[in-house]
Scaffold this active site. Structure first.
Site, PDB file in Angstrom:
ATOM      1  N   LYS A  76       0.857  -1.194   0.000  1.00 17.76           N
ATOM      2  CA  LYS A  76       0.000   0.000   0.000  1.00 17.76           C
ATOM      3  C   LYS A  76       0.891   1.241   0.000  1.00 17.76           C
ATOM      4  CE  LYS A  76      -3.955   1.973   2.547  1.00 17.76           C
ATOM      5  NZ  LYS A  76      -4.875   1.796   3.693  1.00 17.76           N
ATOM      6  N   SER A 151      -9.839   1.623   2.697  1.00 18.85           N
ATOM      7  CA  SER A 151      -9.005   2.418   1.835  1.00 18.85           C
ATOM      8  C   SER A 151      -7.921   1.629   1.106  1.00 18.85           C
ATOM      9  CB  SER A 151      -8.335   3.515   2.653  1.00 18.85           C
ATOM     10  OG  SER A 151      -7.464   2.940   3.629  1.00 18.85           O
ATOM     11  N   SER A 175      -9.962  -0.755   6.929  1.00 15.42           N
ATOM     12  CA  SER A 175      -9.407  -0.619   5.583  1.00 15.42           C
ATOM     13  C   SER A 175      -8.662  -1.824   5.029  1.00 15.42           C
ATOM     14  CB  SER A 175      -8.474   0.581   5.532  1.00 15.42           C
ATOM     15  OG  SER A 175      -9.236   1.736   5.340  1.00 15.42           O
TER      16      SER A 175
HETATM   17  N1  GLN Z   1     -13.259   3.947   6.129  1.00 22.38           N
HETATM   18  C1  GLN Z   1     -12.726   4.354   7.386  1.00 22.38           C
HETATM   19  C2  GLN Z   1     -12.351   5.796   7.293  1.00 22.38           C
HETATM   20  O1  GLN Z   1     -12.631   6.372   6.305  1.00 22.38           O
HETATM   21  C3  GLN Z   1     -11.539   3.504   7.740  1.00 22.38           C
HETATM   22  C4  GLN Z   1     -10.362   3.818   6.933  1.00 22.38           C
HETATM   23  C5  GLN Z   1      -9.160   3.007   7.322  1.00 22.38           C
HETATM   24  O2  GLN Z   1      -9.262   1.978   7.984  1.00 22.38           O
HETATM   25  N2  GLN Z   1      -8.006   3.504   6.940  1.00 22.38           N
HETATM   26  O3  GLN Z   1     -11.807   6.368   8.180  1.00 22.38           O
END
Ligand code: GLN
Length: 473
Positions: A76, A151, A175
């Site tokens: 990532k 994400s 995410s």
């Molecule tokens: N979707 C969640 C957010 O927008 C979690 C994102 C994540 O785990 N990085 O914060």
């Protein structure tokens, strides 16, 4: 089957028998990337030196006992790699080249893994669909027109489309697990403190964890073994021996107590998701596990709590991007003007929304009402789990309330997007580990994920349950 479609452990067997070389695997992965990357866009950067990496390995050791030796892995784009562009999906870091490696990168390098590239992601990991990346969205490899989740959508899509064998993502509120669920692969968030965050571009420092994506549970255990361990450079890294997680994959769940929280099977969850998860629970019961009803009474406050804690930490972590030290800069008339222009131009819409929310909840006068209160509720959520784990060995829930949604469907409604993580964020608030394992598909062919949560540092329990289910579904 092509080599890029095999798992780490299958490839490892072939490597040990000298039937193939790391270069053969790399060539198969490169071919797949050329064929599908234009449709999927799993990567922000594809490395053009994969074959050199493989060639260097071939010279270094002819065979290795290391299970990741010669295995192509996607990273990532929020994990720092020395000399390689690391953007966090943001314009403000579009030209950032770190001078050092994240802890996990060093670990993988020493294990002989081959890096395929930097995977696409929502800007600074803010999102659940990978649509907020400055570099454009990633598409779900399982169905055209659908998001891969986020994400870490690029990391999930790279593994699902066989553009990498395994990958790393980060999970602040879901995410890793949510995109794994939406793309039909395995994804795990380890216990907070199990994997070093050194070199991970911070989002919510008290919530962030790095973890693996893979096409089966065995590979998940292999990758977890490789990246876990104490790191003095991360003050929240826990100095606790790392077990061989592969040993947990016995196939037996006899007597295991499966906690089913009533708050997670409520109105509003997709009917097919609910059915798939119920079926998975039954499959585990058939293997000798026992279902126990549990309650996590503060679940309804989890989303609100998370969006206070996470945005507060994010707004503070994002202060460092000011155009002075590294990354994007937009010149101004004076220093303050340069800061303003750089940040206005460099951050996307969602990042700005989070900076404003986070700054608000931390500001004098509102701190007690929001941030402090949220932290108190966070303690209650943690205590819910501690109580529940008095009765259950693991907790089973859907990973996501819905299967993948259409690209563009939720971009104009941030609240709807935030609700995608309703089942995953409590684990981050509590710090416990969780895995998402594929448990069927909907009539439309969209994957569904079963989430298995465990006690602190009990990754072995959730892997054991996930493996038994995978082998017997
Ligand atoms: N979707 C969640 C957010 O927008 C979690 C994102 C994540 O785990 N990085 O914060």
């Amino acid at each position: 089957m092509e080599l890029n479609e095999l798992t780490c452990h299958e490839l490892h067997e072939k490597l040990v028998k000298k039937e193939i070389s790391p270069l053969d695997i790399v060539k198969a992965v490169e071919k797949q990337i050329s064929a599908s990357e234009k449709d999927i866009h799993a990567y922000i950067t594809v490395f053009d030196d994969m074959e050199q990496q493989a060639a260097l390995l071939d010279v270094r050791r002819s065979t290795s006992d290391d299970p990741l030796y010669g295995i192509p892995i996607a990273i990532k784009d929020n994990m720092c790699m020395k000399g390689r562009k690391t953007t966090a999906g943001s314009k403000i870091l579009h030209n950032f080249i770190p001078p050092y490696n994240a802890f996990v990168i060093e670990k993988l390098k020493n294990a002989g893994a081959i890096f395929t590239g930097k995977a696409n992601m929502d800007e600074f990991a803010f999102g659940s669909s990978t649509e907020s990346s400055h570099f454009g969205p990633t598409k779900n490899p399982r169905k055209k027109g659908y998001v891969p989740g986020g994400s870490s959508g690029g990391s999930a899509a790279a593994v699902a489309s066989c553009e990498a064998i395994v990958s790393l993502g980060s999970d602040t509120g879901g995410s890793i697990r949510q995109p794994a669920s939406l793309c039909g692969v395995v994804g795990m968030k380890p216990t907070y403190g199990r994997v070093s965050r050194y070199g991970l571009i911070a989002f919510g420092s008290s919530l962030d964890q790095i973890g693996p994506f893979s096409r089966d549970v065995t590979d998940c255990a292999i990758l977890l073994n490789a990246i876990s361990g104490y790191d003095p450079k991360d003050s929240t890294s826990v100095d606790k021996p790392v077990p061989d997680h592969k040993k947990a994959l016995s196939g037996s769940v006899k007597g295991m107590k499966l906690g089913i929280p009533k708050e997670y099977f409520i109105e509003g969850i997709d009917v097919e998701v609910r059915q798939a998860v119920e079926k998975a629970i039954k499959a585990l019961e058939k293997l000798g596990a026992r279902r126990v009803d549990i309650s996590l009474p503060h679940t309804e406050y989890a989303v609100a709590t998370y969006y206070i804690v996470a945005t507060a930490e994010a707004s503070s972590n994002l202060e460092r991007y000011d155009g002075v030290k590294y990354g994007h800069r937009k010149e101004g008339e004076n220093l303050i003007d340069m800061y303003k222009k750089t940040r206005a131009d460099g951050f996307g819409k969602e990042a700005k929304r989070r900076i404003m929310l986070g700054t608000y909840v931390l500001s004098a006068g509102y701190y007690d009402a929001y941030y402090l209160k949220a932290n108190k509720v966070r303690t209650l959520i943690r205590q819910d789990f501690e109580k529940a784990f008095g009765k259950a060995d693991v907790i089973l829930t859907p990973t996501s309330p819905t299967p993948a949604f259409r690209i563009g469907e939720k971009t104009s409604d941030p609240l709807q997007m935030y609700l995608s993580d309703i089942f995953t964020i409590s684990a981050n608030l509590a710090g416990i580990p969780g895995i998402s394992v594929p448990c069927g598909t909907t009539k439309d062919g969209l994957p569904v994920g079963l989430q298995i949560l465990g006690k602190y540092f009990a990754e072995e329990d959730i892997l054991r349950a996930a493996f038994a289910y995978e082998q017997n579904k």
